[in-house]
Design a protein around this motif. Structure first.
Motif, PDB file in Angstrom:
ATOM      1  N   TYR A 226       0.840  -1.212   0.000  1.00 37.63           N
ATOM      2  CA  TYR A 226       0.000   0.000   0.000  1.00 37.63           C
ATOM      3  C   TYR A 226       0.874   1.260   0.000  1.00 37.63           C
ATOM      4  O   TYR A 226       0.610   2.208  -0.741  1.00 37.63           O
ATOM      5  N   ASN A 227       1.935   1.251   0.793  1.00 42.09           N
ATOM      6  CA  ASN A 227       2.846   2.406   0.827  1.00 42.09           C
ATOM      7  C   ASN A 227       3.563   2.575  -0.513  1.00 42.09           C
ATOM      8  O   ASN A 227       3.800   3.706  -0.967  1.00 42.09           O
ATOM      9  N   GLN A 230       1.331   4.254  -3.089  1.00 40.61           N
ATOM     10  CA  GLN A 230       1.123   5.680  -2.845  1.00 40.61           C
ATOM     11  C   GLN A 230       2.409   6.498  -2.970  1.00 40.61           C
ATOM     12  O   GLN A 230       2.353   7.723  -2.921  1.00 40.61           O
ATOM     13  N   SER A 231       3.542   5.847  -3.162  1.00 37.25           N
ATOM     14  CA  SER A 231       4.828   6.538  -3.172  1.00 37.25           C
ATOM     15  C   SER A 231       5.172   7.009  -4.584  1.00 37.25           C
ATOM     16  O   SER A 231       4.436   6.774  -5.551  1.00 37.25           O
ATOM     17  N   SER A 232       6.328   7.642  -4.697  1.00 36.69           N
ATOM     18  CA  SER A 232       6.780   8.174  -5.981  1.00 36.69           C
ATOM     19  C   SER A 232       7.521   7.144  -6.818  1.00 36.69           C
ATOM     20  O   SER A 232       7.946   7.454  -7.933  1.00 36.69           O
ATOM     21  N   LEU A 234       6.243   4.593  -8.134  1.00 41.43           N
ATOM     22  CA  LEU A 234       5.236   3.853  -8.886  1.00 41.43           C
ATOM     23  C   LEU A 234       5.694   3.586 -10.322  1.00 41.43           C
ATOM     24  O   LEU A 234       5.456   2.503 -10.854  1.00 41.43           O
ATOM     25  N   THR A 397       3.298   9.333 -15.728  1.00 43.92           N
ATOM     26  CA  THR A 397       2.980   9.054 -14.323  1.00 43.92           C
ATOM     27  C   THR A 397       1.572   9.494 -13.965  1.00 43.92           C
ATOM     28  O   THR A 397       0.892   8.839 -13.171  1.00 43.92           O
ATOM     29  N   ASP A 401      -2.300   7.061 -12.135  1.00 43.98           N
ATOM     30  CA  ASP A 401      -3.213   7.242 -11.011  1.00 43.98           C
ATOM     31  C   ASP A 401      -4.610   6.709 -11.324  1.00 43.98           C
ATOM     32  O   ASP A 401      -5.361   6.358 -10.423  1.00 43.98           O
ATOM     33  N   ARG A 456      -4.885   8.696  -5.804  1.00 42.69           N
ATOM     34  CA  ARG A 456      -3.996   7.587  -5.441  1.00 42.69           C
ATOM     35  C   ARG A 456      -3.264   7.848  -4.134  1.00 42.69           C
ATOM     36  O   ARG A 456      -3.010   6.913  -3.359  1.00 42.69           O
ATOM     37  N   THR A 457      -2.938   9.083  -3.861  1.00 38.09           N
ATOM     38  CA  THR A 457      -2.142   9.398  -2.674  1.00 38.09           C
ATOM     39  C   THR A 457      -3.001   9.762  -1.464  1.00 38.09           C
ATOM     40  O   THR A 457      -2.452  10.117  -0.422  1.00 38.09           O
ATOM     41  N   LYS A 458      -4.301   9.700  -1.578  1.00 36.84           N
ATOM     42  CA  LYS A 458      -5.161  10.052  -0.449  1.00 36.84           C
ATOM     43  C   LYS A 458      -5.122   8.949   0.591  1.00 36.84           C
ATOM     44  O   LYS A 458      -5.299   7.771   0.282  1.00 36.84           O
ATOM     45  N   ASP A 459      -4.916   9.318   1.847  1.00 31.37           N
ATOM     46  CA  ASP A 459      -4.773   8.335   2.915  1.00 31.37           C
ATOM     47  C   ASP A 459      -6.127   7.718   3.252  1.00 31.37           C
ATOM     48  O   ASP A 459      -7.180   8.368   3.153  1.00 31.37           O
TER      49      ASP A 459
END
Length: 756
Positions: A226-227, A230-232, A234, A397, A401, A456-459
């Motif tokens: 999961y981390n 959400q990271s760069s 990808l 990139t 998403d 994609r980066t929303k917690d």
């Protein structure tokens, strides 16, 4: 490297000098991925030497050796190294290097080899160079996950070390670790399919893969992936991450397809855990086993609680049958929610027991509904091939998403949040048992809006908060918008025609409302120029009280005549109560002489907007007017100016061409105009009523936003009322009489034809 140099290369690889071996194997790794070179290398006994280097050397020498073997396997050659009695020792050596060696270049090569080893069981049987003519078929345990089991038994911390590499700063090592995990999961699921196809051992195979997945999850696999999503990183790990996402869908499908069976101990334990977590009384907690109890329920056993399962939200006393659609996935979600929220679950049951039976929220049914909603939202039934095509069709990139959905990995937390949202909506809407599907549809829309719109980066914590705090009124509006879209899809042409009719009717309705405001009449301020106000004030202050005869007339009252042909008005010093009649209004304007209506009406200020609704109500309700504290006339900033032509001929010509529109001089051409009446409305709402009312009287379209908004509101309400009156039989009249009847064959012959 030339094939003729292979004997010399093998000689250096077998040398006792570490420097010579290191240089030789370094050159080997750059040439061995050539199939022609690899074929000669294997036939010359190179695999034996390469195996010896992996088993006995260390440092860069073993790193280059592992990389050479990995590249050899990439061209589907050299698989013989994993056959024979010594194959297990080689696998154990590679596992040992992963567990005990911290060097990145060694870990990359070792994991790459294991990925090929595990994945090879899922590929077609090898042929061609390196296979060897007449090679005997391998035993099933040579490749795949089973090839690692003996080594993992020696190094049980192996999986923990592999998952730890998902946090490595080296992207290649991280990708290799994830590919190894993907290969292990895919092999475990494929073994379950093989066992199910063979019949024997199917149940044990299913238990094995399920336990294996549970073990990986307990080691922190989900959080680590999961981390990564959400990271760069990808872009560098898109392919293995996409494969893991597809495997997650496969696992969810597998769990959903597993039928809940009380003959299976783990299923029976799960249901018993649900019952015990609900805090039943001691008598029923110590009752007979579940299977016997369910059978006793059919026989009328005294020890059976008649509402044991319905109390938890099931529809019947046979809970296993209600998992038919959601399968074991639905049971997993429900038991996981109860296990993590046991206190809240018991409190919720107590609250529900205090409510009437029809108003109780069925917890178990709600849980199953949320499971199916998530299943549909994430398109779990979507095939892997469609996901891969979607990845290949994207570039950059930003577009990634749209394809990667990290929230899929947070399935359990989303299920819990969705279930809490279900309870909240049930309570907020005052729903009953018959409204269960309606609340479920609201939850479906809520999840689609919150989870579907999440980036994609929303917690996941923010998503949980949004699900819990989403405004019910906004959700209802969203539901109506979606309903409108569905109607548009089904009845687009019909709705367009109906909307046009309703808009015309709404325009006539609002026109009549605006004209009635003019018939009722309204007070307007009549501000004096600042210089005149100052002089008048000084002159009045210098006179005695009884001689103050020339007070400024600061109010103007205007009213439309009953025949709607004249606008009567007069100026007053004070606002009178009741409003003056037409006989008290000494001035009048013939509507036929009006050339244009000009106004500076703009958007209302915040203060006016807050009081507009109340002011409009008071203005239109003659029985409830409050004139005790009128607003100061000088505060009015809105102005409506009525123009007329300077001579009757121009007026007649203007009437023939059509009157002007508000906001500027009308179609008078070069004819001269003069202002004959100015009105200063007290607020924006009154200005909108009078400006658009005058324009509509002159057969012009309204121009203010407030009037247009009212027209839209009336037409939309009319459309909804009409849709509520639509019945199924009015849309679908059924087949015509006689349709579908089978004709009688009596009297038929062969003299027939087809009409094309």
């Amino acid at each position: 490297m030339d094939q003729a140099d292979i004997p010399a290369l093998l000689s250096r690889l077998a040398s006792d000098e570490d420097a010579a071996r290191k240089m030789a194997v370094f050159k080997l790794q750059s040439s061995i991925n050539d199939p022609a070179f690899a074929d000669v290398f294997i036939s010359s006994g190179g695999l034996v030497i390469l195996r010896r280097l992996i088993m006995t050397t260390g440092g860069n020498t073993v790193a280059y050796s592992l990389q050479s073997l990995s590249r050899l396997l990439e061209v589907d050659m050299g698989w013989d190294i994993f056959e024979g009695p010594t194959a297990g020792d080689l696998v154990e050596r590679i596992v040992e290097l992963i567990v005990t060696n911290p060097l990145v270049n060694i870990l990359r090569g070792a994991m790459s080899i294991l990925v090929a080893l595990v994945s090879h069981s899922q590929s077609t049987p090898r042929t061609g160079a390196g296979a060897g003519a007449g090679t005997a078929p391998r035993s099933p345990g040579t490749f795949g996950f089973r090839a690692l089991k003996p080594a993992v038994a020696v190094y049980p911390q192996f999986f923990e070390f592999v998952i730890q590499q998902l946090q490595s700063a080296d992207h290649a090592l991280c990708a290799n670790a994830l590919m190894l995990i993907n290969a292990l999961i895919r092999d475990a699921v494929s073994q379950e399919n093989t066992g199910a196809a063979n019949g024997a051992g199917a149940k044990s195979a299913g238990e094995d893969w399920s336990k294996f997945i549970k073990r990986l999850q307990d080691l922190g696999l989900i959080k680590a992936v999961y981390n990564l999503m959400q990271s760069s990183v990808l872009q560098d790990m898109a392919q293995p991450l996409l494969e893991f996402q597809s495997l997650t869908k496969i696992l969810l499908r597998r769990w959903k397809d597993v039928r809940v069976d009380l003959e299976r101990p783990e299923h029976r334990r799960a249901l018993k855990g649900l019952h015990l977590a609900s805090a039943p009384d001691r008598h029923h907690a110590n009752a007979v086993p579940l299977r016997d109890e369910l059978e006793g329920a059919k026989k009328g056993s005294r020890r059976h609680n008649p509402e044991k399962w319905r109390r938890l939200g099931f529809e019947t006393e046979s809970p296993a049958n209600e998992f038919e659609v959601a399968g074991f996935l639905g049971m997993m979600d429900l038991t996981d929610y109860v296990r993590k929220n046991e206190d809240g679950f018991q409190k919720l049951l107590l609250e529900q027991s205090a409510s009437p039976l029809n108003e109780r929220c069925p917890i178990a049914r709600a849980s199953l509904a949320v499971t199916l909603i998530l299943h549909d939202h994430f398109e779990v039934d979507r095939t892997e091939l469609e996901d891969v095509k979607g990845y290949q069709g994207l570039d950059g990139t930003k577009n990634l998403d749209r394809l990667f959905r990290p929230l899929l990995l947070q399935w359990s937390r989303l299920h819990t949040a969705g279930l809490h949202a279900f309870f909240r909506l049930w309570k907020a809407t005052g729903a009953g048992r018959d409204d269960f599907d309606k609340v479920g549809e609201l939850v479906r829309i809520l999840i689609g809006e919150v989870v579907g719109q999440a980036g994609r980066t929303k917690d996941v914590l923010e998503v949980e908060d949004d699900l819990q705090e989403y405004d019910c009124a906004r959700l209802r509006e969203l539901q109506m918008e979606l309903l409108d879209l569905s109607f548009e899809d089904q009845w687009g042409a019909h709705l367009k025609q109906v909307r046009e009719e309703l808009k015309h009717e709404a325009l006539q309705f609002v026109k009549e409302q605006r004209i009635r405001c003019l018939l009722d009449g309204s007070w307007f301020s009549k501000p004096l120029p600042r210089r005149d106000q100052h002089q008048q004030h000084q002159r009045q202050e210098s006179l005695p009280q009884k001689r103050r005869l020339y007070e400024p007339k600061g109010w103007r009252f205007a009213r439309l005549s009953h025949n709607r042909r004249f606008l009567h008005y007069a100026d007053f010093a004070d606002r009178a109560q009741p409003d003056p009649g037409l006989d008290a209004l000494t001035e009048k304007v013939d509507l036929a002489t009006i050339s244009s209506v000009v106004s500076n009406v703009s958007a209302p200020s915040d203060e006016e907007a807050r009081s507009e609704s109340t002011a409009s109500t008071m203005r239109n309700n003659n029985n409830s007017r409050d004139l005790a504290a009128p607003p100061p006339p000088s505060r009015s900033t809105t102005k409506i100016t009525i123009f007329s032509y300077t001579n009757p001929d121009e007026a007649a010509a203007g009437a023939a061409r059509g009157t002007g529109t508000g906001g500027g001089a009308g179609g008078g051409g070069e004819a001269s105009e003069q202002a004959i009446l100015t009105l200063h409305p007290l607020n924006h709402s009154l200005a909108s009523e009078w400006l658009d009312g005058l324009l509509m009287l002159l057969s012009q379209a309204p121009i203010t936003a407030e009037t247009n908004k009212l027209v839209t509101l009336v037409s939309e309400y009319g459309l909804k009322i009409r849709l509520l009156n639509v019945r199924l039989e009015s849309v679908y009249h059924g087949p015509p009489p006689g349709a579908g009847a089978v004709p009688d064959r009596e009297g038929l012959d062969e003299d027939y034809y087809y009409e094309v």
